[in-house]
Scaffold this motif. Structure first.
Motif, PDB file in Angstrom:
ATOM      1  N   ALA A 189       0.822  -1.199   0.000  1.00  0.00           N
ATOM      2  CA  ALA A 189       0.000   0.000   0.000  1.00  0.00           C
ATOM      3  C   ALA A 189       0.862   1.257   0.000  1.00  0.00           C
ATOM      4  N   GLN A 190       2.065   1.181   0.538  1.00  0.00           N
ATOM      5  CA  GLN A 190       2.924   2.363   0.584  1.00  0.00           C
ATOM      6  C   GLN A 190       3.425   2.682  -0.819  1.00  0.00           C
ATOM      7  N   GLN A 191       3.464   3.962  -1.143  1.00  0.00           N
ATOM      8  CA  GLN A 191       3.916   4.395  -2.450  1.00  0.00           C
ATOM      9  C   GLN A 191       5.165   5.258  -2.329  1.00  0.00           C
ATOM     10  N   PHE A 192       5.959   5.204  -3.401  1.00  0.00           N
ATOM     11  CA  PHE A 192       7.199   5.973  -3.436  1.00  0.00           C
ATOM     12  C   PHE A 192       7.245   6.803  -4.704  1.00  0.00           C
ATOM     13  N   MET A 193       8.032   7.865  -4.643  1.00  0.00           N
ATOM     14  CA  MET A 193       8.074   8.829  -5.726  1.00  0.00           C
ATOM     15  C   MET A 193       9.102   8.437  -6.776  1.00  0.00           C
TER      16      MET A 193
ATOM     17  N   TYR B  13       9.687  15.721 -13.888  1.00  0.00           N
ATOM     18  CA  TYR B  13       8.451  14.955 -13.737  1.00  0.00           C
ATOM     19  C   TYR B  13       8.474  14.218 -12.408  1.00  0.00           C
ATOM     20  N   GLN B  14       7.305  13.796 -11.961  1.00  0.00           N
ATOM     21  CA  GLN B  14       7.193  13.016 -10.736  1.00  0.00           C
ATOM     22  C   GLN B  14       5.827  12.343 -10.687  1.00  0.00           C
ATOM     23  N   PHE B  15       5.779  11.143 -10.148  1.00  0.00           N
ATOM     24  CA  PHE B  15       4.511  10.520  -9.791  1.00  0.00           C
ATOM     25  C   PHE B  15       4.784   9.345  -8.870  1.00  0.00           C
ATOM     26  N   LYS B  16       3.770   8.955  -8.128  1.00  0.00           N
ATOM     27  CA  LYS B  16       3.922   7.939  -7.097  1.00  0.00           C
ATOM     28  C   LYS B  16       3.573   6.564  -7.628  1.00  0.00           C
ATOM     29  N   LEU B  17       4.359   5.576  -7.174  1.00  0.00           N
ATOM     30  CA  LEU B  17       4.148   4.190  -7.577  1.00  0.00           C
ATOM     31  C   LEU B  17       4.264   3.285  -6.372  1.00  0.00           C
ATOM     32  N   SER B  18       3.482   2.233  -6.372  1.00  0.00           N
ATOM     33  CA  SER B  18       3.628   1.196  -5.354  1.00  0.00           C
ATOM     34  C   SER B  18       4.832   0.327  -5.712  1.00  0.00           C
ATOM     35  N   PRO B  19       5.440  -0.386  -4.744  1.00  0.00           N
ATOM     36  CA  PRO B  19       6.572  -1.267  -5.061  1.00  0.00           C
ATOM     37  C   PRO B  19       6.211  -2.266  -6.149  1.00  0.00           C
ATOM     38  N   GLY B  20       7.146  -2.459  -7.077  1.00  0.00           N
ATOM     39  CA  GLY B  20       6.901  -3.388  -8.177  1.00  0.00           C
ATOM     40  C   GLY B  20       7.761  -3.051  -9.378  1.00  0.00           C
ATOM     41  N   ASN B  21       7.573  -3.786 -10.443  1.00  0.00           N
ATOM     42  CA  ASN B  21       8.324  -3.599 -11.684  1.00  0.00           C
ATOM     43  C   ASN B  21       7.424  -2.937 -12.725  1.00  0.00           C
ATOM     44  N   TYR B  22       7.959  -1.924 -13.403  1.00  0.00           N
ATOM     45  CA  TYR B  22       7.172  -1.147 -14.349  1.00  0.00           C
ATOM     46  C   TYR B  22       7.978  -0.879 -15.616  1.00  0.00           C
ATOM     47  N   ASN B  23       7.258  -0.690 -16.708  1.00  0.00           N
ATOM     48  CA  ASN B  23       7.842  -0.152 -17.929  1.00  0.00           C
ATOM     49  C   ASN B  23       7.268   1.251 -18.121  1.00  0.00           C
ATOM     50  N   ILE B  24       8.140   2.252 -18.021  1.00  0.00           N
ATOM     51  CA  ILE B  24       7.713   3.649 -18.077  1.00  0.00           C
ATOM     52  C   ILE B  24       7.911   4.166 -19.496  1.00  0.00           C
ATOM     53  N   VAL B  25       6.853   4.744 -20.053  1.00  0.00           N
ATOM     54  CA  VAL B  25       6.885   5.279 -21.409  1.00  0.00           C
ATOM     55  C   VAL B  25       7.073   6.789 -21.340  1.00  0.00           C
ATOM     56  N   TYR B  26       8.036   7.307 -22.110  1.00  0.00           N
ATOM     57  CA  TYR B  26       8.299   8.741 -22.230  1.00  0.00           C
ATOM     58  C   TYR B  26       8.009   9.142 -23.678  1.00  0.00           C
ATOM     59  N   ARG B  27       7.099  10.100 -23.850  1.00  0.00           N
ATOM     60  CA  ARG B  27       6.656  10.393 -25.198  1.00  0.00           C
ATOM     61  C   ARG B  27       6.370  11.873 -25.380  1.00  0.00           C
ATOM     62  N   PHE B  28       6.931  12.423 -26.462  1.00  0.00           N
ATOM     63  CA  PHE B  28       6.658  13.817 -26.812  1.00  0.00           C
ATOM     64  C   PHE B  28       6.799  13.970 -28.320  1.00  0.00           C
ATOM     65  N   VAL B  29       5.956  14.829 -28.887  1.00  0.00           N
ATOM     66  CA  VAL B  29       5.962  15.039 -30.330  1.00  0.00           C
ATOM     67  C   VAL B  29       7.342  15.510 -30.788  1.00  0.00           C
ATOM     68  N   GLY B  30       7.883  14.838 -31.805  1.00  0.00           N
ATOM     69  CA  GLY B  30       9.182  15.209 -32.350  1.00  0.00           C
ATOM     70  C   GLY B  30      10.331  14.417 -31.780  1.00  0.00           C
ATOM     71  N   TYR B  31      10.047  13.606 -30.751  1.00  0.00           N
ATOM     72  CA  TYR B  31      11.081  12.776 -30.137  1.00  0.00           C
ATOM     73  C   TYR B  31      10.653  11.309 -30.203  1.00  0.00           C
ATOM     74  N   ARG B  32      11.642  10.425 -30.252  1.00  0.00           N
ATOM     75  CA  ARG B  32      11.356   8.996 -30.313  1.00  0.00           C
ATOM     76  C   ARG B  32      10.832   8.524 -28.959  1.00  0.00           C
ATOM     77  N   GLU B  33       9.724   7.805 -29.001  1.00  0.00           N
ATOM     78  CA  GLU B  33       9.154   7.252 -27.778  1.00  0.00           C
ATOM     79  C   GLU B  33      10.168   6.325 -27.119  1.00  0.00           C
ATOM     80  N   LYS B  34      10.288   6.439 -25.795  1.00  0.00           N
ATOM     81  CA  LYS B  34      11.274   5.642 -25.063  1.00  0.00           C
ATOM     82  C   LYS B  34      10.578   4.888 -23.944  1.00  0.00           C
ATOM     83  N   VAL B  35      10.920   3.607 -23.788  1.00  0.00           N
ATOM     84  CA  VAL B  35      10.367   2.775 -22.722  1.00  0.00           C
ATOM     85  C   VAL B  35      11.524   2.346 -21.830  1.00  0.00           C
ATOM     86  N   VAL B  36      11.426   2.638 -20.538  1.00  0.00           N
ATOM     87  CA  VAL B  36      12.499   2.341 -19.588  1.00  0.00           C
ATOM     88  C   VAL B  36      11.943   1.458 -18.474  1.00  0.00           C
ATOM     89  N   PRO B  37      12.524   0.263 -18.234  1.00  0.00           N
ATOM     90  CA  PRO B  37      12.076  -0.571 -17.110  1.00  0.00           C
ATOM     91  C   PRO B  37      12.544   0.030 -15.782  1.00  0.00           C
TER      92      PRO B  37
END
Length: 824
Positions: free
Chosen positions: A19-23, A58-82
């Motif tokens: 239940a605890q979340q981290f930034m 940027y910032q947002f809270k996530l619960s413990p676990g494994n994620y694939n984070i997508v970074y996307r903006f017009v004119g730049y190549r979309e990037k996915v970072v585990p």
């Protein structure tokens, strides 16, 4: 037993840890280290995410676990970072590479054969499918708005101004900031309800704002975009079903991003003056849907108001394989006024979509926005823990300073001192605006009408005094009581006319009120209204036009009003009156006129001399019952802690009226029954060509055994050069009294405002931003000639000039100009 206790403890600890979340936070930059502002950041295969701020943070809270984070903006190549979130905050800086679009198919451009045209043909063929991918959804929306002053004239930048606005030496600083968090619920095609959970703003009120989720609901698949506040006409979407009539498309390149082929399509208007966007669309190959949009409008090409340029960016993400919805929508704008240059943005972040939700019966009840009672009182700690877009240092400083200033300005000593200062009497202010004294603690106010309205002249009363004061008491539950005594005296007629108007708002949420009026008045024979007391004074003294005709009324009435259901308003009243005819007693002029003389106070004898005393009606008594039902179909409203605000309906309003002259009771002489129906709508959007308004009224006296002139059905006519166009049911040239009737009638009014659609195509007229108006009015009665009007006009803000022509029967009656400059 110990084993079970141990398992229980481990399970509890695990649940707490989960239940605890981290930034997760960081900075997003390009290849040269420049910040990539407003990059969309979200968890892959989810609808949870955020947007970077202007500095790429940027910032947002996530619960413990494994994620694939997508970074996307017009004119730049979309990037996915585990990313793995364990038991602490994580910081992850990301560098985005510029998107490289293959130019293989774009070497030569042919407007007919370019592949971009074929791609957009596929998009338009699939448009209906993408619009109907879902029936309902609910999501959480965060909206942030910032407006900055980017440059100011040095001649106006005094030290007090710089300090008050918190500007730097170059005249730059934040003028306005806002944030809101809400739950947004939508049901296709046009039902929505927004519940604001938290709201915060500082600075002055901007000329336009988009701080509600509904303000940013621009579905690119719709045919027409309306950008509220900037123009009354719409704009053609580049994905409209008839888009090829307005746009050409050019394939600007193709790339592959996360196994999707994305086409970059340049949006090219066929005409510079066709209410169209410019920019780029990014299209998913095969699925033929919009991946993202980067469009803009300009003042030069699109004749928008207030600003020079508006950019609109949308990023779409898959909520499910077959449903894509916006992850973020952003408006960027800039403009200049009198040497002051400003810029700003509104960004909306959409999280946690839930598709095809079942809403309880009656959920969409017309309430389009509900602001929680605690929404505006969230502490700074709440926002620090909740806002998904981090503040920049300048924004933090601005909030801190203005929050501190807000605390001071809302402290009891400060508010007491402001109240004391505002309650001081100023002769100049009283002359022009009146005098008002308030007590914020008791919620009482006392108002005296302006001095210039206290004196009047008309030919019936001569010079006179009209003094009005109003006392208002407000209660904590929004109930309200007001009483307005009036002292009215004519020196020539020697008539004293004191009266009192009182009202008690007992149910503010249902518009429930009771009211009473009693006393004596010198009243207009046309109860719809002709000219105000002050305007009639000017007309009489300056132009010898005593258009308004008066009678004496001693009366008392009581009334009741309340909504029976949403959109159904019931009003009823009962009045007893003693009424008698009046005659002219004064014939003063400011100028010695030999051309025009005053006319009789009998409206049915317009050619009679001013001292005429011809008979119009005998002195009599009247007991009158009135009731009406007003139906506002599809009525929508906003509920805030301080009350309810109604939003214009998209459907016509219908009003049913009944009026009964009760004979015999308490000596009442009247005996009639009158019924009528009104159908009207003030603002009907007509796509690219502005908006229309109309009103149709019809009625008849079912019984007319004893009807006096003031009981007739009257019309909102006009005599003289000036007129009031603010009400669609008015005429330009109709005499005030001549067409008043005690028989059947039908009147119709139609007006269309092109909102610059025609003049914007003429280069030297564009910058004037005039609005073109055409209209027609019609009246037919059982015992009178048909009457009609046609007119054209131009309008800018509150100033308007019309030229019209009227007909009585088939003969021309009056033609000429009519002017409105804000005075009624």
């Amino acid at each position: 037993m110990r084993r079970y206790l141990l398992l229980l403890m481990l399970s509890t600890v695990g649940m707490l840890a989960h239940a605890q979340q981290f930034m997760l936070s960081g900075r997003i930059t390009g290849n040269k280290g420049e910040p990539v502002s407003f990059t969309s950041v979200y968890i892959r295969n989810s609808t949870y995410g955020t947007t970077a701020n202007e500095q790429g943070q940027y910032q947002f809270k996530l619960s413990p676990g494994n994620y694939n984070i997508v970074y996307r903006f017009v004119g730049y190549r979309e990037k996915v970072v585990p990313v793995t979130i364990a038991d602490h905050d994580e910081r992850l800086n990301v560098k985005l590479d510029e998107e490289i679009f293959s130019k293989e198919d774009t070497a030569t451009y042919n407007r007919k054969t370019d592949r971009g045209m074929a791609i957009m043909q596929q998009v338009l063929s699939n448009r209906e499918r993408h619009m109907n991918e879902f029936k309902t959804y609910t999501c959480q929306v965060y909206i942030k708005g910032v407006q900055r002053l980017t440059k100011a004239p040095k001649s106006l930048m005094s030290s007090p101004v710089i300090k008050q606005l918190d500007l730097d030496s170059a005249g730059r600083g934040i003028l306005y900031q806002s944030e809101s968090i809400s739950q947004f619920n939508l049901q296709r095609p046009d039902k929505f309800k927004e519940i604001t959970i938290a709201s915060k703003n500082t600075g002055g009120s901007p000329a336009f704002s988009y701080n509600k989720a509904s303000d940013l609901q621009l579905n690119i698949y719709q045919n027409i975009f309306y950008v509220e506040g900037l123009r009354s006409r719409g704009f053609v979407s580049p994905v409209a079903d008839n888009a090829f009539q307005y746009y050409r498309y050019k394939l600007d390149g193709t790339t592959v991003s996360n196994n999707r082929t994305i086409h970059k399509i340049a949006v090219l208007p066929k005409s510079n003056r066709s209410s169209t966007f410019r920019g780029f669309l990014y299209i998913v190959d095969g699925d033929w849907r919009v991946y993202s949009a980067d469009l803009y409008l300009t003042e030069e090409n699109d004749n928008i108001n207030l600003i020079d340029t508006l950019s609109i960016s949308q990023q779409y993400i898959p909520v499910k394989d077959s449903v894509w919805l916006p992850a973020s929508i952003q408006y960027d704008y800039k403009g200049s006024v009198l040497g002051f240059k400003f810029a700003g943005y509104y960004v909306g972040i959409y999280n946690n979509y839930k598709i095809d939700q079942e809403f309880p019966a009656g959920f969409f009840n017309g309430e389009v926005l509900k602001v929680d009672t605690a929404a505006n009182s969230k502490p700074s700690g709440y926002w620090d823990a909740t806002r998904p877009v981090p503040l920049t240092p300048q924004e933090t400083r601005d909030y801190h300073k203005k929050d501190s200033l807000f605390a001071i300005q809302h402290s009891d000593p400060y508010l007491d001192s402001v109240q004391l200062e505002n309650n001081k009497f100023s002769p100049l202010s009283y002359t022009i605006f009146g005098y008002e004294a308030k007590n914020r603690k008791t919620k009482e106010s006392f108002y005296v009408a302006p001095l210039y309205l206290s004196f009047f002249y008309n030919t019936v009363e001569g010079w006179g005094i009209d003094e009005r004061v109003k006392y208002t008491k407000k209660y904590d539950d929004l109930r309200q009581f007001s009483i307005e005594p009036v002292f009215h005296y004519g020196f020539s007629s020697k008539l004293v006319s004191p009266n009192v108007h009182a009202e008690y708002l007992f149910d503010p949420w249902k518009r429930g009120r009771i009211f009473t009026n009693f006393g004596a008045e010198v009243m207009d024979l046309n109860n719809v209204g002709t000219r105000s007391l002050w305007f009639n004074t000017l007309s009489s003294l300056l132009y010898e036009n005593n258009y308004v005709k008066y009678y004496r009324n001693q009366y008392g009435n009581v009334g009741y009003e309340r909504e029976l259901a949403n959109g159904i308003l019931w009003t009823s009243s009962l009045e007893y009156s003693s009424r008698r005819q009046l005659y002219n007693t004064s014939y003063q002029h400011i100028f010695d006129s030999k051309v025009r003389e005053y006319t009789s106070n009998n409206p049915l004898e317009p050619g009679a001399p001013a001292d005429d005393k011809s008979f119009l009606f005998p002195e009599h008594q009247a007991l009158t019952f009135k009731t009406s039902l007003e139906f506002t179909f599809g009525q929508r409203y906003i509920t805030r802690p301080d009350g309810r605000t109604f939003v214009p309906s998209r459907y016509p309003k219908v009003v049913l009226n009944y009026r009964k002259g009760i004979n015999g009771a308490f000596g009442s002489d009247v005996n009639y029954d009158f019924v009528s129906i009104d159908i009207s709508q003030d603002h009907i959007p007509v796509g690219l060509t502005g908006y229309s308004s109309f009103k149709i009224s019809a009625g008849d006296f079912l019984n007319r055994r004893n009807v006096y002139f003031m009981d007739y059905n009257h019309f909102l006519g006009n005599q003289g050069t000036t007129f009031d166009p603010t009400y669609v049911g008015s005429f330009h040239f109709l005499p005030f009294y001549e067409f008043s009737t005690n028989a059947a009638f039908l009147e119709a009014h139609y007006q269309h405002n092109f909102a610059g659609a025609l003049f914007s195509r003429i280069p030297f007229m564009r910058k004037l931003k005039l609005e073109e108006i055409v209209g027609a009015n019609y009246l037919t009665e059982k015992f009178n000639q048909n009457y009609s009007e046609l007119y054209v006009g131009i309008q800018r803000l509150f100033f308007r000039v019309d030229y019209g022509i009227s007909f009585r029967g088939d003969k021309k009656y009056i033609q000429g100009f009519r002017i409105f400059y804000g005075i009624r």
